[in-house]
Design a protein around this motif. Structure first.
Motif, short mmCIF file in Angstrom:
data_model
loop_
_atom_site.label_atom_id
_atom_site.label_comp_id
_atom_site.label_asym_id
_atom_site.label_seq_id
_atom_site.Cartn_x
_atom_site.Cartn_y
_atom_site.Cartn_z
N HIS A 75 0.86 -1.18 0.00
CA HIS A 75 0.00 0.00 0.00
C HIS A 75 0.90 1.23 0.00
O HIS A 75 1.70 1.41 0.91
CB HIS A 75 -0.93 0.02 1.21
CG HIS A 75 -1.87 1.18 1.22
ND1 HIS A 75 -2.87 1.34 0.29
CD2 HIS A 75 -1.95 2.25 2.03
CE1 HIS A 75 -3.52 2.45 0.53
NE2 HIS A 75 -2.97 3.02 1.59
N MET A 76 0.78 2.02 -1.05
CA MET A 76 1.57 3.24 -1.20
C MET A 76 3.07 2.93 -1.13
O MET A 76 3.83 3.63 -0.49
CB MET A 76 1.15 4.28 -0.18
CG MET A 76 -0.31 4.68 -0.32
SD MET A 76 -0.88 5.67 1.03
CE MET A 76 -0.92 7.27 0.26
N GLU A 78 4.60 0.52 0.42
CA GLU A 78 5.08 -0.06 1.68
C GLU A 78 4.38 -1.40 1.93
O GLU A 78 3.19 -1.55 1.65
CB GLU A 78 4.77 0.90 2.83
CG GLU A 78 5.22 0.40 4.17
CD GLU A 78 4.96 1.40 5.29
OE1 GLU A 78 5.72 1.39 6.25
OE2 GLU A 78 4.00 2.18 5.20
N ARG A 95 -7.27 0.79 -3.42
CA ARG A 95 -6.02 1.49 -3.73
C ARG A 95 -5.90 2.81 -2.97
O ARG A 95 -4.80 3.30 -2.76
CB ARG A 95 -5.96 1.82 -5.23
CG ARG A 95 -5.74 0.69 -6.14
CD ARG A 95 -5.50 1.18 -7.57
NE ARG A 95 -6.37 2.28 -7.95
CZ ARG A 95 -7.46 2.17 -8.71
NH1 ARG A 95 -7.81 0.99 -9.16
NH2 ARG A 95 -8.19 3.21 -9.00
N GLY A 98 -6.64 1.53 1.47
CA GLY A 98 -5.98 0.29 1.90
C GLY A 98 -6.90 -0.73 2.53
O GLY A 98 -6.46 -1.79 2.95
#
Length: 127
Positions: A75-76, A78, A95, A98
């Protein structure tokens, strides 16, 4: 207080040695609706007064992910982790925020079974 009765049998059934650190990691994950990073798990353990190292948290998460107890997502950019249900399933992942939903249907398309499907949840769609 670690919930040994809840987490101990789950770890043992997966062939993972039951340790206090693994039980603590599971307790932290269970407290979150959204997937969380290893760093966040570590920080929460430190805030509780536990002296579990970040490397130990990463190793616990990796062994539990390999056993299917937790699932790792990105997520992003990470890695984040979430407790998973025991039944075979795939994940619908937002997206934007999360959020993860488990879906237990065995949809197979052209020989592929979905593991993760990324999209936008209804809450984020309305924003």
């Amino acid at each position: 207080m670690v919930d040994m009765a809840r987490w101990g049998p789950m770890l043992a059934a997966a062939g993972i040695r039951v340790t206090n650190q693994r039980l603590l990691v599971l307790d932290v994950l269970a407290a979150h609706r959204l997937p969380v990073s290893a760093q966040r798990v570590h920080t929460e353990l430190q805030d509780r007064g536990e002296h579990t190292g970040l490397t130990t948290v990463y190793r616990a998460l990796a062994s539990m992910a390999e056993a299917g107890i937790v699932h790792a997502f990105t997520h992003m950019g990470e890695a984040v982790y979430r407790l998973c249900g025991p039944a075979r399933h795939h994940h619908l992942v937002c997206r934007v925020c999360g959020m993860v939903a488990e879906r237990q249907e065995n949809d197979v398309v052209d020989g592929f079974r979905a593991e993760e499907v990324y999209g936008v949840c209804a809450t984020c769609e309305e924003r």
